[in-house]
Design a protein around this motif. Sequence first.
Motif, PDB file in Angstrom:
ATOM      1  N   GLY A 161      -6.965   0.169   2.416  1.00  0.00           N
ATOM      2  CA  GLY A 161      -6.488   1.529   2.196  1.00  0.00           C
ATOM      3  C   GLY A 161      -7.090   2.551   3.131  1.00  0.00           C
TER       4      GLY A 161
ATOM      5  N   LEU B 277      -4.424   5.827  -7.205  1.00  0.00           N
ATOM      6  CA  LEU B 277      -4.769   4.594  -6.502  1.00  0.00           C
ATOM      7  C   LEU B 277      -6.156   4.764  -5.884  1.00  0.00           C
ATOM      8  CD1 LEU B 277      -3.789   1.775  -5.538  1.00  0.00           C
ATOM      9  CD2 LEU B 277      -2.990   2.912  -3.438  1.00  0.00           C
TER      10      LEU B 277
ATOM     11  N   LEU C 160      -5.842  -4.307  -6.348  1.00  0.00           N
ATOM     12  CA  LEU C 160      -5.537  -2.888  -6.534  1.00  0.00           C
ATOM     13  C   LEU C 160      -6.284  -2.362  -7.753  1.00  0.00           C
ATOM     14  CD1 LEU C 160      -2.585  -4.550  -6.188  1.00  0.00           C
ATOM     15  CD2 LEU C 160      -1.758  -2.215  -5.970  1.00  0.00           C
TER      16      LEU C 160
ATOM     17  N   ALA D  26       2.474   1.652  -3.415  1.00  0.00           N
ATOM     18  CA  ALA D  26       1.511   2.069  -4.433  1.00  0.00           C
ATOM     19  C   ALA D  26       1.126   3.536  -4.269  1.00  0.00           C
ATOM     20  CB  ALA D  26       0.270   1.176  -4.378  1.00  0.00           C
TER      21      ALA D  26
ATOM     22  N   LEU E 155       0.834  -1.206   0.000  1.00  0.00           N
ATOM     23  CA  LEU E 155       0.000   0.000   0.000  1.00  0.00           C
ATOM     24  C   LEU E 155       0.865   1.252   0.000  1.00  0.00           C
ATOM     25  CD1 LEU E 155      -2.711   1.505   0.322  1.00  0.00           C
ATOM     26  CD2 LEU E 155      -2.497   1.159   2.789  1.00  0.00           C
TER      27      LEU E 155
ATOM     28  N   PHE F 171      -7.935  -0.557  -2.884  1.00  0.00           N
ATOM     29  CA  PHE F 171      -6.898  -1.409  -2.315  1.00  0.00           C
ATOM     30  C   PHE F 171      -7.582  -2.330  -1.315  1.00  0.00           C
ATOM     31  CE2 PHE F 171      -3.130  -2.759  -0.097  1.00  0.00           C
ATOM     32  CZ  PHE F 171      -2.112  -2.674  -1.043  1.00  0.00           C
TER      33      PHE F 171
END
Length: 468
Positions: free
Chosen positions: A382, A248, A283, A240, A237, A251
């Motif tokens: 996330g 993004l 993702l 990314a 995470l 997640f």
Amino acid sequence: MNDFLNKCREAIGAAFVLTDPADTAAFLTDWRRRFTGKALAVVRPGSADEVAALVKLCNQFKVPIVPQGGNTGLVLGSVPDESGKAIVLSLNRLNRIRAIDTINNTMTVDAGCILEHVQNAAAQADRLFPLSLAAEGSCTIGGNLSTNAGGTAVLRYGNTRELCLGLEVVTAQGEIWNGLRGLRKDNTGYDLRDLFIGAEGTLGIITAAVMKLFPQPRAQLTAFAAMQTPDDALKLLSLAQEKCGAALTGFELMSDFCLQLVAKHFPHMRPPFPQNYPQYVLLELSDSESETHANEMLEAVITDALEQGMIEDAAVASSIAQSKALWNLREHIPLAQAEEGKNIKHDVSVPISRIGDFIRATDVQLQEQFPGCRLVTFGHLGDGNLHYNVSPPEHDPADAFIEKQEAINRVVHDSVHRFDGSISAEHGLGALKRDEIRRYKSEVEMHLMQAVKRSLDPLDIMNPGKVV
């Protein structure tokens, strides 16, 4: 109560005041079909003025009101109790999309609009409404606002609260507050909008809202990654976010047991790897520049993650169909749980950095106290939201296990509290967690919430027995 019901019929039309059990049944049972309440009637107003007229009648006759949207809630917030004293006020006839402003990037909608219809209307205007959750074909915008729903895109776009600019609300006194202002800056006193969002209909009834829209992304890419531990997922995470920033948008974490259940009950759905791994992450990138740019970002993330040992394998969807197949793995976890049988659900949040520690510690406690229980752990990593569900041992009777719910809740919720988390991340409190929350909120916080309730709803007719 005949006088009251007759006046309701006069206010909105006899056809929209339902009292026959065959007509009211669908409004009285919760989404999971675990509880059925009773109601004096189900009323279906067609406008904010009609809602206001009904609320005034309820004030006059001291009749409690249970507002209801799509009735997809999981905490008994949108169904009445067993007393039969309340009316259910269904907002499903308030279903107009009032306006779309592509310059201001806003959409004004009635509270009874189905979420999926709002998404489609935005797409037809070449805009994105990003709120997305499993019940989007049934849930309504009013319900989403009343519970401050989360979903899969909170990482990029925030909860429903962050997607709302203004509200129209019928107060507990039957007055209409028109706060349908599509302003991103309005610093003129108390934020009344935020009082009603997340209040689960206990302070007033949301009848319309101004929601934010966004430009349609030029590219959306989906990838599925396999790893050993939730800590590896947290490292992925961070990587990314570093490389993709706001691109993004999703997640999602899920354990191997989650996908075992999906494969068991939906055999055509399997992870895109030749072997099983303990944990998986889905993702999603939504890029405003180009598909090439999105691919470059995603490739950089996957390459670095493999080189640094964060992940064991990864698969990138090369078509819309493949992307949907990957999302289906995630979205079918709750359906697979339902097929497997009864389970004990927890919708919790903890600080993102502590998720790995929380899972490890709570897993150990549960296995010590309830040997053989099966942990169905998945959620929106996330934003720190886990659906931490507990299923009975494989061959144990489910009903006997469900009788242990209070003890299991205590283990999980106490652990959440130790890790500075919340026992309700996106489902709300409703009636199911109303008393439970008193264990974890301070007296000061509870007194403040109760003071707000007494001030706005002194007769306690707005969804009584819920939240506070």
